[in-house]
Every structure is written in structure tokens, then in C-alpha cells.
Motif scaffolding. Structure first.
Motif, short mmCIF file in Angstrom:
data_model
loop_
_atom_site.label_atom_id
_atom_site.label_comp_id
_atom_site.label_asym_id
_atom_site.label_seq_id
_atom_site.Cartn_x
_atom_site.Cartn_y
_atom_site.Cartn_z
N THR A 162 27.57 22.25 -10.80
CA THR A 162 28.17 22.45 -9.47
C THR A 162 27.10 22.48 -8.40
O THR A 162 27.23 21.86 -7.33
CB THR A 162 28.98 23.75 -9.43
OG1 THR A 162 29.82 23.84 -10.57
CG2 THR A 162 29.84 23.80 -8.17
N ARG A 163 26.03 23.20 -8.68
CA ARG A 163 24.95 23.33 -7.70
C ARG A 163 24.26 21.99 -7.45
O ARG A 163 23.93 21.64 -6.31
CB ARG A 163 23.94 24.37 -8.18
CG ARG A 163 22.98 24.83 -7.09
CD ARG A 163 23.66 25.72 -6.10
NE ARG A 163 22.85 25.87 -4.88
CZ ARG A 163 23.20 26.64 -3.86
NH1 ARG A 163 24.32 27.31 -3.90
NH2 ARG A 163 22.44 26.72 -2.79
N TYR A 166 26.51 19.79 -5.37
CA TYR A 166 26.52 20.28 -4.00
C TYR A 166 25.23 19.89 -3.25
O TYR A 166 25.27 19.37 -2.12
CB TYR A 166 26.70 21.80 -4.03
CG TYR A 166 26.25 22.54 -2.80
CD1 TYR A 166 26.96 22.48 -1.61
CD2 TYR A 166 25.09 23.33 -2.83
CE1 TYR A 166 26.54 23.17 -0.48
CE2 TYR A 166 24.67 24.03 -1.72
CZ TYR A 166 25.39 23.95 -0.54
OH TYR A 166 24.97 24.64 0.56
N GLU A 167 24.09 20.13 -3.90
CA GLU A 167 22.82 19.86 -3.22
C GLU A 167 22.61 18.36 -3.04
O GLU A 167 22.14 17.92 -1.98
CB GLU A 167 21.67 20.49 -4.00
CG GLU A 167 21.72 22.02 -3.97
CD GLU A 167 20.46 22.68 -4.48
OE1 GLU A 167 19.55 21.96 -4.97
OE2 GLU A 167 20.36 23.92 -4.38
N ARG A 170 24.82 17.12 -0.16
CA ARG A 170 24.24 17.45 1.14
C ARG A 170 23.06 16.55 1.47
O ARG A 170 22.90 16.12 2.63
CB ARG A 170 23.83 18.92 1.17
CG ARG A 170 25.03 19.87 1.25
CD ARG A 170 24.61 21.32 1.10
NE ARG A 170 23.67 21.74 2.13
CZ ARG A 170 24.04 22.24 3.31
NH1 ARG A 170 25.32 22.36 3.61
NH2 ARG A 170 23.12 22.62 4.19
N ALA A 176 29.23 19.36 2.63
CA ALA A 176 29.67 20.03 1.41
C ALA A 176 29.44 21.53 1.46
O ALA A 176 28.52 22.02 2.12
CB ALA A 176 28.94 19.44 0.19
N PHE A 178 29.56 25.17 -1.26
CA PHE A 178 29.48 25.65 -2.63
C PHE A 178 30.22 26.98 -2.72
O PHE A 178 29.94 27.90 -1.95
CB PHE A 178 28.01 25.85 -3.02
CG PHE A 178 27.78 26.48 -4.37
CD1 PHE A 178 27.81 25.72 -5.52
CD2 PHE A 178 27.51 27.84 -4.49
CE1 PHE A 178 27.58 26.28 -6.78
CE2 PHE A 178 27.29 28.42 -5.73
CZ PHE A 178 27.32 27.65 -6.88
N HIS A 218 34.13 22.25 6.10
CA HIS A 218 33.44 21.25 5.28
C HIS A 218 34.43 20.22 4.74
O HIS A 218 35.62 20.49 4.57
CB HIS A 218 32.72 21.93 4.11
CG HIS A 218 31.70 22.94 4.56
ND1 HIS A 218 30.45 22.59 5.00
CD2 HIS A 218 31.77 24.30 4.63
CE1 HIS A 218 29.77 23.69 5.33
NE2 HIS A 218 30.56 24.73 5.12
N PHE A 222 32.76 22.30 -3.50
CA PHE A 222 32.42 22.31 -4.92
C PHE A 222 32.56 23.73 -5.45
O PHE A 222 31.87 24.64 -4.99
CB PHE A 222 30.99 21.79 -5.13
CG PHE A 222 30.84 20.33 -4.81
CD1 PHE A 222 31.16 19.37 -5.76
CD2 PHE A 222 30.40 19.91 -3.56
CE1 PHE A 222 31.05 18.02 -5.47
CE2 PHE A 222 30.27 18.57 -3.26
CZ PHE A 222 30.60 17.60 -4.22
#
Length: 337
Positions: A162-163, A166-167, A170, A176, A178, A218, A222
Motif C-alpha cells: 500500500t505504501r 501510494y508513494e 504521488r 493520492a 494513504f 484526493h 490507498f
């Protein structure tokens, strides 16, 4: 902020919170506490994260420390008494203590007294807010695209997937957000709700509220998944997150070689069955599809073998797949876009 990470006897393989903080958090990690690997360095065990010395105890940390972070959580989230000297020393040195346990440090008479005496904060990350209500089934109406990670088991890499999504989103200019639903994600993001600590009637409502809030500002949301729909203990948390978030898309996470449920003598069903299981389970509240998969290949030696494993996983679930740490998220992110 300088932090030390407590990960005794678990670093790195069973210290997912510690590794998550090393990889994603905005903290400067000055030491990892692990009696089993003391004398080494983080870089000897985990590539591509912050490096720091691994020491045997808080007494061996020479640098100034603003907070001690408990970077492990055993099944059941209890507090190991062997950690007490390190927590005590941190508080006596004026450091705050953060913990994602079901055992709340603020309720511990000794720790509460030391925190008051030395002006420290005790952050029990798994302490949920009190103003949570029952889900109203409204997350599916948001304008944002909601993506929720799900797994074949617990501890297969849902937070990491997920992280990374998300990163990477972006970095590519996608607007996005989180949504953190567990202790590691909350420690990294600085906010969120620990769904596994919320009263069951309100757990889906907690997720729904976070999705609604994130979707206001957003285009993509996520949502960090937890547990697995087939896990004998944690399936309830999975259900709350899937039904509360009402996702547009699901991303299925799995670890190479994982054949039985972590901590239980129970085989994991065939991996190819999981897309159908999750889509059917989500179906009554959202028309979700498994848009892609994330494979944890940390146990695979060599990138060529890891790429073969990812390709086999993609064929198995009939969807694009990546290893988000080793190879990035592009194929799954493209499917989401």
C-alpha cells in the motif's frame, strides 16, 4: 526526530513495524535494539533502508534519543517483560515511548509514573478514538478511486504494498492519499485508526470515515489492508476494512513459499482461488475487482528467479503483478490508472 527501535529477537524477519519505520517514516533511526543480532548494522540485514547500529540494549545507545519505538508486536499484542528495562531506561533518559501493542503502556503503573516524572509521552498507537460510529455504506459513493490491499495471510506485505503504491503514485503526479489501519502504518503516517482495536460494530465505520475524509481532497485513496479473509483469528479485521472502504479495486498480496497460515497449523487455500474469494466477498457492498497482485520475494535469491516468481504469480491470479520493494509497482499502478 531521533528514535531507537526495539526489535529484540525478531530483527529483521519478524519485526515488520521496525522495518516499516526504517523504510518509510520521517524519523532518524539512531539504533535498533536486538539482542540476537547486536554488533551488526541494519545494512547487514535489510538493503535500501536507513542504516544504523544494532545494539543489545538501550544502555548501549550513545546518541540522543527523542523516542523509543517498539518495533515488534507478538501474536496477541502483549508486552514482553524482557523489554521492561529498555522502556524504563528510555523514559529515565527523557525519551517518549511509542508502542503498537494491545498492552497499553499508559496503563502500566511503572511506565506512567516514569513518564510523568521525566516529562515524557506514552503513545499507545493501538488506542482508537472514541468518536467512531457504525458504517453507513457511503464509501462507495466517493468521487475518488479507492484501492484496498488484501492478502492470502497476515504478514505478507500489505502495508508495504500500500505504501509503495501510494508513494509511487504521488511521484508520478497522481493525487493520492494513504489510509493507515494498523500500528505500522499509523507510526509512519502519524495518523490513522487501528482497526483491530475498534469494537467490532464500529470497525467498518472507522474505515469508512477515513476513506470519506481522504476522498474529499484526493483522487486516489490507498487503504492499508490487514489479515486475510481465511485467517482463523484476523478475518474479522479484513472484513471490516473491505466492507468499510467499499473499494473500486483490490490488490492481492502474497509471499513466495507461504503455504500455511502464520502461527497456525492450517494450510492456505490455493492462491488462484483468492481473486474470486475476495471479489465475491466484496460484491454485496462494492463491485470490486482484483486489479493486480503484489508478491513478497524476500526469500528468493537473485532478481531473475524473483522475476520468474512474480510472472508465475501474475499468471496464477490472472492479473498484473509486481514485487513492490524489489521491482516497483508500475504494472499494478498502470492497471489502477
Amino acid at each position: 526526530m531521533n528514535v531507537a527501535l526495539l526489535a529484540h529477537e525478531q530483527f529483521p524477519d519478524r519485526a515488520k513495524t521496525a522495518v516499516g519505520v526504517l523504510r518509510y517514516a520521517d524519523y532518524d533511526v539512531v539504533a535498533v535494539l536486538d539482542r540476537g543480532t547486536a554488533g551488526s548494522r541494519v545494512a547487514d540485514h535489510v538493503p535500501d533502508v536507513q542504516d544504523a547500529p544494532v545494539v543489545a540494549s538501550m544502555d548501549d545507545v550513545g546518541a540522543d534519543v527523542d523516542a523509543l519505538v517498539v518495533g515488534i508486536a507478538p501474536i496477541g499484542g502483549g508486552f514482553e517483560e524482557s523489554w521492561r528495562p529498555d522502556v524504563r531506561t528510555a523514559l529515565e533518559r527523557g525519551a517518549d515511548v511509542y508502542a503498537g501493542l494491545h498492552y497499553f503502556l499508559a496503563d502500566d503503573e511503572e511506565f506512567a509514573g516514569l513518564a510523568a516524572e521525566h516529562g515524557c509521552d506514552l503513545w499507545d498507537v493501538r488506542s482508537p478514538p472514541e468518536d467512531i460510529g457504525v458504517a453507513e455504506g457511503t464509501a462507495g459513493s466517493v468521487d475518488a478511486t479507492v484501492v484496498t490491499t488484501v492478502g492470502t495471510d497476515c504478514s505478507v506485505g500489505k502495508m508495504t504494498a500500500t505504501r509503495e503504491l501510494y508513494e509511487d503514485a504521488r511521484e508520478q503526479g497522481m493525487d493520492a492519499a494513504f489510509v493507515a489501519t494498523g500500528q505500522t502504518g499509523i507510526l509512519i503516517e502519524g495518523e490513522g485508526v487501528p482497526v483491530d482495536r475498534v469494537v467490532s460494530d464500529f470497525a467498518a465505520g472507522a474505515v469508512e470515515a477515513m476513506v470519506l475524509d481522504a476522498a474529499e481532497d484526493h483522487d486516489y485513496v490507498f487503504v492499508e489492508g490487514q489479515g486475510s479473509i481465511v485467517h482463523p483469528a484476523y478475518s474479522g479485521v479484513t472484513a471490516s476494512i473491505v466492507h468499510g472502504s467499499q473499494p473500486d479495486h483490490l490488490v492481492l498480496c502474497h509471499e513466495v513459499g507461504r503455504e500455511s497460515v502464520h502461527g497456525y497449523d492450517q494450510p492456505i487455500p490455493p492462491v488462484e482461488s483468492f481473486p474470486g474469494r475476495y471479489e465475491q466477498f466484496a460484491g454485496p457492498v462494492s463491485d470490486s475487482d482484483v486489479v493486480g497482485g503484489m508478491l513478497n520475494t524476500r526469500s528468493v535469491d537473485g532478481d531473475e528467479a524473483a522475476r520468474d516468481a512474480v510472472a508465475e504469480f501474475a499468471d496464477t491470479i490472472d492479473a498484473p503483478a509486481d514485487d513492490p520493494v524489489r521491482f516497483g509497482t508500475e504494472s499494478v499502478l498502470e492497471a489502477i490508472r
